[in-house]
Design an enzyme around this catalytic site. Structure first.
Site, short mmCIF file in Angstrom:
data_model
loop_
_atom_site.label_atom_id
_atom_site.label_comp_id
_atom_site.label_asym_id
_atom_site.label_seq_id
_atom_site.Cartn_x
_atom_site.Cartn_y
_atom_site.Cartn_z
N ASP A 19 91.20 48.19 -16.79
CA ASP A 19 90.30 49.17 -17.42
C ASP A 19 89.44 48.68 -18.40
O ASP A 19 88.31 49.31 -19.07
CB ASP A 19 90.85 50.45 -18.00
CG ASP A 19 91.35 51.45 -17.02
OD1 ASP A 19 90.87 51.45 -15.76
OD2 ASP A 19 92.48 52.22 -17.16
N ASP A 31 88.73 53.46 -3.06
CA ASP A 31 89.68 52.76 -3.90
C ASP A 31 90.31 51.63 -2.82
O ASP A 31 90.51 50.40 -3.23
CB ASP A 31 90.61 53.38 -4.56
CG ASP A 31 90.30 54.02 -6.04
OD1 ASP A 31 89.93 53.42 -6.61
OD2 ASP A 31 90.30 55.21 -5.99
N ILE A 86 87.89 51.10 -8.27
CA ILE A 86 86.92 52.09 -8.67
C ILE A 86 87.06 52.67 -10.06
O ILE A 86 88.08 53.42 -10.11
CB ILE A 86 86.53 53.26 -7.63
CG1 ILE A 86 86.34 52.94 -6.17
CG2 ILE A 86 85.78 54.36 -8.21
CD1 ILE A 86 85.96 53.99 -5.46
N ASP A 87 86.38 52.20 -11.20
CA ASP A 87 86.71 52.58 -12.50
C ASP A 87 85.80 53.89 -12.82
O ASP A 87 84.58 53.86 -12.72
CB ASP A 87 86.38 51.50 -13.49
CG ASP A 87 86.75 51.85 -14.87
OD1 ASP A 87 87.64 52.87 -14.97
OD2 ASP A 87 86.17 51.36 -15.75
N ASP A 128 89.73 46.89 -11.18
CA ASP A 128 89.79 48.02 -11.09
C ASP A 128 88.86 48.42 -9.89
O ASP A 128 87.54 48.37 -10.24
CB ASP A 128 89.17 48.71 -12.32
CG ASP A 128 89.56 50.27 -12.08
OD1 ASP A 128 89.62 50.80 -11.02
OD2 ASP A 128 89.71 50.84 -13.34
N GLU A 184 95.03 48.26 -8.83
CA GLU A 184 95.25 49.13 -9.32
C GLU A 184 96.16 50.03 -8.31
O GLU A 184 97.09 50.78 -8.57
CB GLU A 184 94.19 50.23 -9.73
CG GLU A 184 94.53 51.53 -10.16
CD GLU A 184 93.11 52.43 -10.66
OE1 GLU A 184 93.43 53.37 -11.43
OE2 GLU A 184 92.22 51.88 -10.20
N THR A 234 86.75 57.36 -11.60
CA THR A 234 87.04 58.18 -10.42
C THR A 234 86.18 59.45 -10.23
O THR A 234 85.59 59.89 -9.23
CB THR A 234 88.47 58.39 -10.00
OG1 THR A 234 89.01 57.17 -10.01
CG2 THR A 234 88.70 58.85 -8.33
#
Length: 715
Positions: A659, A411, A500-501, A498, A434, A503
């Site tokens: 998101d 992230d 890393i959408d 985002d 984020e 996780t």
């Protein structure tokens, strides 16, 4: 332009009486006129052409068109003004349209020195372009005007101005003031605040100039072209005094701050002039008079005069009774100010058909798309390698946030890479991200891992460096991550990221995505999603085939596209594969995508919705595809599913904009529709969260039926 023509006709009809005698001849300036009527010098003449070009550029901002950074448009912005940088541009229904730009270089042709010590802050406003603008023009009753009296004398109690213009001024000021103040406060030496406007924009520019002069910013140049009348005699006399109407117009001399440029046959510059109806609107001083024919786009230097008095009938446009409308082309006259204003067009002419206004070759987001694509590709490759490593070694390297959701070093690395790419290319853009760097800075071990990952991936993708840059130290990484602290909102331009959408999918080596979207004035205009583990073809939960690793891109008005994620370099949209949703309506042909994690959406409610919609209980499981992250939007947009259900798990939960932003534009541009559980479009101008419940997406043929089913089940 039609609205402006209609406006001119309406206002002409309203002029049933006149302050001036009817004169059916052209009005020539007399050579032996009094001393306050003098030809402008060559320098002012040259400057006026520059002002006109800068004003005309504001017409490049429309529903479907924008000025492109650093300062590119369809009328040679970058060639004529190569060292000007765009700060902000806006297009709203409740304010005049325009832009803010800055330069430290000389922008005037007359003096050819390449650089100057001062910073020039340019504010340029366009004229009437919408029904809302026309309504403002027609609110001709007067209201009281008051200034703060900080650095200029107080305007008297009887000062009154045009209601519509004043209301537009207040809303415009609320939008652009933070940007102007920031530029005024951030200069190393001298400065000039250059405020420009045409027609309606000229009226708003005039009030803006008075406002900033009252704040003490007296190095002000205020230039309007084709500006209507503004207020009564008390207001005009006060404004003339503070703007220096008694002084001669000279370049780089701020004694006289205001130049009002009028064409001898421009009807707009005399409106409103019926004193019995409009409470005695008064003519300006400080006028630059164009004594040329209506066909002349650019007058000669001998046809431009400096008139220091608004009471001289040679220096104001005369009466325009209704019977003269057939004699003159008043629209053409009104836009002819050293060039023909308003002809900076979007690629095609239709204003309303948004989806036919751009092409893959001419859309205004070429640079944004390239930067976003290469940044997402670099971050996707990094996160893919890290995910594979975590699965293989069973070492997650995770932290725990306050809300206990997992977060990885990926992230931090992904957000640092992408934020850095955005900031070096678009330094004025904000980012809604984020993560923040606090936890990273508190763990040296974690920081070292992030630094090493970034260094490794930068070496592997060094061909991207010229576009997305490089990070060379930890402080730079911390700073880049923390660029994601924007609160978003309805005004301005920002990115939603985002890093890393999905996780949990990332940690178990399943589906996740790197998602980036560009939002302008609350609307998503560009989206790029990198899906490292997504196969090109998805039939069911068990049947995936084709190339693994997909890049999905969408631009409003252009379309949605697919390309291979791990194919090196930037691939123009023209070489990518266009994708479209299917138009299935029969439940037996439909497929639904849902999340994997039950904590993110209500699977039980979604099962009831599918049953109510008419899915066969024996086949519904095979028609449901469970995927993590915004990968679901990609499968939907590419026509491999028809419905996306994300029902709220509680009444208080609100989705984060990062998101859904990129997926939202991907669906719309592939022919689908997205909304909340009530069918309302998602609002990405509400801040960092969506002020709505749940997310529903579907092809347009069934969207309304899906919403009706959702309402029925939830009720």
């Amino acid at each position: 332009m039609f609205l402006l023509t209609l406006l001119l006709l309406c206002l002409s009809i309203l002029q049933t009486s006149s302050s001036f005698p009817i004169d059916d001849t052209d009005h020539q300036i007399e050579i032996n006129a009094p001393d306050y009527i003098t030809p402008v010098d060559d320098e002012i003449y040259s400057n006026l052409y520059t002002y006109a070009h800068l004003i005309d550029i504001s017409y490049c901002i429309s529903e479907v068109n924008r000025i492109r950074e650093p300062f590119n448009c369809n009328i040679n912005c970058e060639k004529r003004f190569p060292n000007v940088s765009l700060v902000y541009q806006w297009y709203f229904d409740d304010s005049v349209t325009g832009y803010i730009a800055t330069t430290y270089s000389n922008i005037f042709n007359y003096n050819n020195t390449s650089n100057q010590a001062k910073k020039t802050i340019i504010v340029s406003l366009r004229g009437t372009r919408s029904i809302f603008d026309t309504m403002a023009d027609l609110k001709v009753d007067m209201i009281h005007f008051s200034n703060n009296g900080v650095n200029t004398p107080l305007c008297g109690f009887n000062c009154r101005v045009h209601r519509g213009f004043y209301n537009y001024f207040t809303t415009t000021l609320s939008v652009i003031h933070p940007y102007i103040i920031q530029e005024l406060q951030n200069h190393d030496g001298d400065y000039e605040l250059l405020i420009l406007g045409h027609s309606l924009g000229g009226s708003i520019a005039y009030l803006l100039g008075l406002y900033y002069l009252d704040l003490g910013y007296d190095k002000l140049s205020l230039v309007t072209m084709g500006q209507p009348l503004m207020g009564n005699k008390e207001f005009v006399d006060w404004a003339d005094a503070v703007l220096g109407s008694k002084y001669e117009a000279k370049h780089n001399n701020f004694d006289r701050k205001f130049l009002r440029v009028i064409h001898k046959n421009d009807i707009v510059t005399t409106l409103p002039n019926d004193q019995s109806i409009f409470n005695r609107y008064h003519q300006f001083n400080n006028q630059i008079y164009l004594n040329c024919s209506e066909e002349d786009t650019r007058p000669t230097v001998n046809e431009v005069f400096d008139c220091g008095s608004g009471t001289n009938n040679y220096c104001i446009a005369k009466d325009f009774p209704l019977l003269h409308i057939a004699k003159h082309n008043y629209l053409r006259i009104h836009i002819n100010y050293f060039r023909r204003m308003g002809f900076c067009r979007a690629p095609v002419k239709s204003y309303f058909n948004r989806y036919m206004t751009m092409s893959v070759a001419t859309h205004p987001y070429q640079k944004e798309l390239e930067v976003a694509t290469l940044a997402v590709k670099r971050a996707s490759l990094l996160t893919k390698q890290l995910s594979d490593s975590i699965v293989q070694t069973a070492k997650s390297g995770t932290l725990t946030k306050n809300d206990k959701s997992p977060v990885t070093i990926g992230d931090f690395a992904s957000q640092a890479i992408i934020n850095h790419a955005i900031k070096i290319n678009f330094p004025n853009d904000e980012i809604v991200g984020e993560e923040d760097s606090q936890e990273l800075q508190e763990s040296e071990s974690l920081a070292n891992q992030v630094f090493e990952l970034i260094q490794k991936i930068q070496k592997e993708t060094s061909s991207y460096d010229s576009v997305v840059g490089t990070l060379s130290d930890k402080e730079g990484i911390y700073k880049s991550i923390d660029f994601g602290d924007s609160q978003g909102g309805k005004r301005g331009r920002f990115w939603a990221l985002d890093p890393i959408d999905g996780t949990k999918g990332f940690l178990r080596g399943d589906q996740f995505a790197v998602c980036l979207a560009l939002i302008e004035d609350g609307k998503v205009v560009l989206g790029v999603i990198g899906c490292p583990n997504l196969a090109e073809h998805i039939v069911s939960n068990d049947e995936h085939s084709g190339t693994v690793g997909g890049l999905y891109s969408a631009i409003t008005g252009v379309g949605s596209y697919y390309s291979e994620l791990f194919k090196p370099g930037f691939i123009p949209l023209a070489q990518q594969k266009p994708i479209k949703m299917q138009s299935h309506t029969d439940p037996k042909d439909l497929k639904v995508v849902e999340g994997v994690e039950k904590g993110h959406s209500s699977h039980s409610t979604q099962a009831q919705i599918k049953q109510e919609f008419g899915f066969n209980p024996d086949t519904v499981s095979k028609q449901t595809i469970n995927l993590d992250s915004q990968v679901k939007y990609c499968v939907l947009a590419s026509g491999q599913a028809d419905i996306y259900l994300r029902l709220p798990i509680s009444d208080s939960y609100r989705e984060k904009i990062w998101d859904h932003a990129a997926g939202n534009v991907l669906i719309y541009e592939s022919g689908g529709q997205v909304g909340d559980v009530n069918g309302n479009a998602l609002d990405f101008g509400n801040g960092r969260t969506l002020d709505s419940q749940g997310v529903i997406a579907a092809n347009k043929e069934i969207f309304n039926k899906v919403i009706d089913t959702v309402k029925k089940v939830r009720n």
